[in-house]
Design a protein around this motif. Sequence first.
Motif, PDB file in Angstrom:
ATOM      1  N   PRO A   5      41.317  88.486 -14.041  1.00 42.09           N
ATOM      2  CA  PRO A   5      41.614  87.227 -13.346  1.00 42.09           C
ATOM      3  C   PRO A   5      40.337  86.478 -12.959  1.00 42.09           C
ATOM      4  O   PRO A   5      40.287  85.249 -13.046  1.00 42.09           O
ATOM      5  CB  PRO A   5      42.402  87.681 -12.113  1.00 42.09           C
ATOM      6  N   GLN A   6      39.297  87.210 -12.579  1.00 45.50           N
ATOM      7  CA  GLN A   6      38.031  86.550 -12.216  1.00 45.50           C
ATOM      8  C   GLN A   6      37.405  85.872 -13.433  1.00 45.50           C
ATOM      9  O   GLN A   6      36.874  84.769 -13.327  1.00 45.50           O
ATOM     10  CB  GLN A   6      37.052  87.555 -11.603  1.00 45.50           C
ATOM     11  N   SER A   9      39.395  82.732 -14.010  1.00 48.04           N
ATOM     12  CA  SER A   9      39.089  81.769 -12.956  1.00 48.04           C
ATOM     13  C   SER A   9      37.739  81.104 -13.198  1.00 48.04           C
ATOM     14  O   SER A   9      37.607  79.881 -13.078  1.00 48.04           O
ATOM     15  CB  SER A   9      39.100  82.463 -11.590  1.00 48.04           C
ATOM     16  N   THR A  13      37.311  77.193 -13.992  1.00 45.34           N
ATOM     17  CA  THR A  13      36.497  76.413 -13.064  1.00 45.34           C
ATOM     18  C   THR A  13      35.371  75.702 -13.809  1.00 45.34           C
ATOM     19  O   THR A  13      35.121  74.507 -13.580  1.00 45.34           O
ATOM     20  CB  THR A  13      35.929  77.324 -11.956  1.00 45.34           C
ATOM     21  N   PRO A  29      39.513  77.135  -5.773  1.00 44.32           N
ATOM     22  CA  PRO A  29      40.655  77.653  -6.526  1.00 44.32           C
ATOM     23  C   PRO A  29      42.015  77.266  -5.970  1.00 44.32           C
ATOM     24  O   PRO A  29      43.011  77.336  -6.683  1.00 44.32           O
ATOM     25  CB  PRO A  29      40.462  79.169  -6.473  1.00 44.32           C
ATOM     26  N   ASP A  30      42.062  76.827  -4.712  1.00 43.45           N
ATOM     27  CA  ASP A  30      43.352  76.517  -4.099  1.00 43.45           C
ATOM     28  C   ASP A  30      43.569  75.022  -3.850  1.00 43.45           C
ATOM     29  O   ASP A  30      44.517  74.640  -3.176  1.00 43.45           O
ATOM     30  CB  ASP A  30      43.505  77.293  -2.789  1.00 43.45           C
ATOM     31  N   THR A  68      46.705  74.198  -9.441  1.00 44.40           N
ATOM     32  CA  THR A  68      45.437  74.705  -8.910  1.00 44.40           C
ATOM     33  C   THR A  68      44.857  75.735  -9.882  1.00 44.40           C
ATOM     34  O   THR A  68      45.568  76.258 -10.742  1.00 44.40           O
ATOM     35  CB  THR A  68      45.625  75.390  -7.543  1.00 44.40           C
ATOM     36  N   GLU A  70      44.020  78.701  -9.085  1.00 46.45           N
ATOM     37  CA  GLU A  70      44.742  79.948  -8.777  1.00 46.45           C
ATOM     38  C   GLU A  70      46.055  80.032  -9.546  1.00 46.45           C
ATOM     39  O   GLU A  70      46.383  81.072 -10.129  1.00 46.45           O
ATOM     40  CB  GLU A  70      45.050  80.056  -7.282  1.00 46.45           C
ATOM     41  N   VAL A  73      45.400  80.533 -13.276  1.00 47.12           N
ATOM     42  CA  VAL A  73      44.995  81.911 -13.559  1.00 47.12           C
ATOM     43  C   VAL A  73      46.223  82.810 -13.613  1.00 47.12           C
ATOM     44  O   VAL A  73      46.372  83.630 -14.519  1.00 47.12           O
ATOM     45  CB  VAL A  73      43.986  82.427 -12.506  1.00 47.12           C
ATOM     46  N   GLY A  74      47.130  82.640 -12.653  1.00 46.09           N
ATOM     47  CA  GLY A  74      48.350  83.447 -12.633  1.00 46.09           C
ATOM     48  C   GLY A  74      49.167  83.265 -13.895  1.00 46.09           C
ATOM     49  O   GLY A  74      49.642  84.239 -14.491  1.00 46.09           O
TER      50      GLY A  74
END
Length: 87
Positions: A5-6, A9, A13, A29-30, A68, A70, A73-74
Amino acid sequence: MSPTPQDVSTWLTDKIAFYLEVPSDHIAPDVKLAEYGLESVYALALCGDVEDEYGIEVEPTLAWDYPTVEALVGLIQERLAAVPAAG
């Protein structure tokens, strides 16, 4: 091996920062991408980037449905988990 996930992200980004022409540490991220002023042409380009980078299909409304980093990524992690491992 699937990206963490990192990893996803960081990639997202960096890509979004490139489109917005800002340093990547300015992207939280949010925070909704629309709040940064991500234009629709770049949101569509991001869909293509995600498909090319991760080999998954995403909807053209990706940036609106998952607004977002986040959330994106999900979704990407979920889609990657559903892809059968090569080999």
